[in-house]
Design a protein around this motif. Structure first.
Motif, PDB file in Angstrom:
ATOM      1  N   UNK A  23      13.590   2.240   1.593  1.00 46.81           N
ATOM      2  CA  UNK A  23      14.276   3.320   0.880  1.00 46.81           C
ATOM      3  C   UNK A  23      13.312   4.243   0.135  1.00 46.81           C
ATOM      4  N   UNK A  24      12.200   3.706  -0.286  1.00 43.03           N
ATOM      5  CA  UNK A  24      11.159   4.537  -0.909  1.00 43.03           C
ATOM      6  C   UNK A  24      10.675   5.586   0.100  1.00 43.03           C
ATOM      7  N   UNK A  28      11.011  10.454   5.453  1.00 44.69           N
ATOM      8  CA  UNK A  28      10.890   9.823   6.769  1.00 44.69           C
ATOM      9  C   UNK A  28      12.281   9.384   7.229  1.00 44.69           C
ATOM     10  N   UNK A  29      12.576   9.570   8.493  1.00 43.21           N
ATOM     11  CA  UNK A  29      13.931   9.269   8.973  1.00 43.21           C
ATOM     12  C   UNK A  29      14.139   7.765   9.101  1.00 43.21           C
ATOM     13  N   UNK A  45       0.841  -1.201   0.000  1.00 48.55           N
ATOM     14  CA  UNK A  45       0.000   0.000   0.000  1.00 48.55           C
ATOM     15  C   UNK A  45       0.872   1.246   0.000  1.00 48.55           C
ATOM     16  N   UNK A  46       1.911   1.259   0.814  1.00 50.30           N
ATOM     17  CA  UNK A  46       2.794   2.428   0.896  1.00 50.30           C
ATOM     18  C   UNK A  46       3.519   2.665  -0.429  1.00 50.30           C
ATOM     19  N   UNK A  47       3.863   1.578  -1.107  1.00 54.15           N
ATOM     20  CA  UNK A  47       4.584   1.694  -2.377  1.00 54.15           C
ATOM     21  C   UNK A  47       3.662   2.057  -3.543  1.00 54.15           C
ATOM     22  N   UNK A  82       9.257  -7.221   0.001  1.00 50.38           N
ATOM     23  CA  UNK A  82       9.790  -5.958  -0.524  1.00 50.38           C
ATOM     24  C   UNK A  82      10.093  -4.940   0.594  1.00 50.38           C
ATOM     25  N   UNK A  83      10.604  -5.426   1.704  1.00 50.71           N
ATOM     26  CA  UNK A  83      10.858  -4.558   2.864  1.00 50.71           C
ATOM     27  C   UNK A  83      11.884  -3.472   2.548  1.00 50.71           C
TER      28      UNK A  83
END
Ligand code: FE2
Length: 275
Positions: free
Chosen positions: A216-217, A223-224, A171-173, A210-211
């Motif tokens: 890195x995305x 985001x830190x 979802x984030x990607x 795909x962690x």
């Protein structure tokens, strides 16, 4: 220290996840390349449907996966993705689920095909039953239940009942739907997520190991590393030791652009009150 993926269907040929031993080998190989060192195997278990005998069968397959994963230097922890419905009361009484191994944490989901209204009307009662039995629910892919945009107030309400929130890398990607992507990013920006996990179903995208890709995305988005490590390494490790996960909501300095993002998302609609 590798990533800890607390949600994945790597145990093969038992649900809609990885289909064969051959595919499991490829998925583990990919997970290793993505820096994943620990996987919680979470096959689907459904209240009112999954029997005691099936639970035993799942445990045996997870044990096989554990042995296989050793060859890839990946630790596998037993668990399940427990679908809550009206049958939750009996399922809890009869222990027809697999908590995350040696812990009081239980990955719980709702049927994503149902309308968002059904989720917000019913889910809290199920959650109360889970907590009543002494388990802390981790809500699997919380972003996927809101089909018309996230309802932050309801998420906060679930949090107040003791729930922890997991969001999918997919979802984030942006590999799932647009609304899932937006929901996930709003939750991330509001620091309402405790865990990011892959919910791996296949070797190939979208739901694949795909962690690192996701890490890195998000890092490039501002985001830190500290924030991302908390959700992808530290909090998962904490719960595997049956310790409390950190609530990230009020920790400062986790995003470079937090202030700007807050402004962008300040108009997220609040739908109704849940008290
Ligand atoms: Fe899942």
């Amino acid at each position: 220290m590798g990533y800890v993926d607390i949600h994945g269907h790597y145990a093969w040929n038992i649900d809609d996840g990885i289909q064969s031993l051959q595919e499991a080998k490829k998925a583990l190989n990919k997970a290793r390349k993505q820096g994943i060192s620990t996987i919680v195997a979470t096959p689907h278990v459904t209240c009112g449907k999954t029997t005691k005998a099936e639970i035993e069968m799942l445990r045996l397959r997870i044990a096989e996966l554990q042995e296989l994963a050793n060859k890839y230097h990946i630790e596998v922890i037993a668990g399940c993705e427990f679908m809550l419905n009206d049958e939750v009361y009996q399922a809890m009484d009869q222990v027809l689920f697999i908590p995350i191994e040696d812990t009081h944490y239980l990955l719980c989901e709702y049927d994503v095909r149902k309308p968002s209204e059904a989720f917000t009307e019913n889910f809290d009662a199920y959650i109360r039953e889970v907590t009543l039995h002494g388990y802390t629910p981790i809500i699997a892919h919380i972003e996927r239940y809101f089909h018309d945009g996230i309802d932050l107030e309801y998420v906060q309400y679930l949090k107040s009942l003791g729930c922890l929130m997991q969001v999918n890398t997919t979802s984030l990607l942006g590999l799932s739907s647009k609304v899932h992507q937006e929901n996930a990013h709003i939750l991330l920006n509001h620091q309402l997520i405790h865990f990011i996990a892959t919910d791996t179903h296949r070797v190939k995208p979208p739901r694949s190991p795909n962690m690192q890709k996701c890490f890195y995305f998000l890092y490039k988005q501002g985001y830190t590393k500290k924030y991302l490590n908390l959700m992808m390494r530290e909090n998962p490790r904490r719960i595997l030791r049956d310790r409390q996960a950190l609530d990230l909501e009020n920790i400062k300095g986790l995003t470079h652009f937090r202030f700007v993002l807050k402004i962008l998302h300040q108009f997220v609609p609040v739908k109704k009150s849940y008290k």
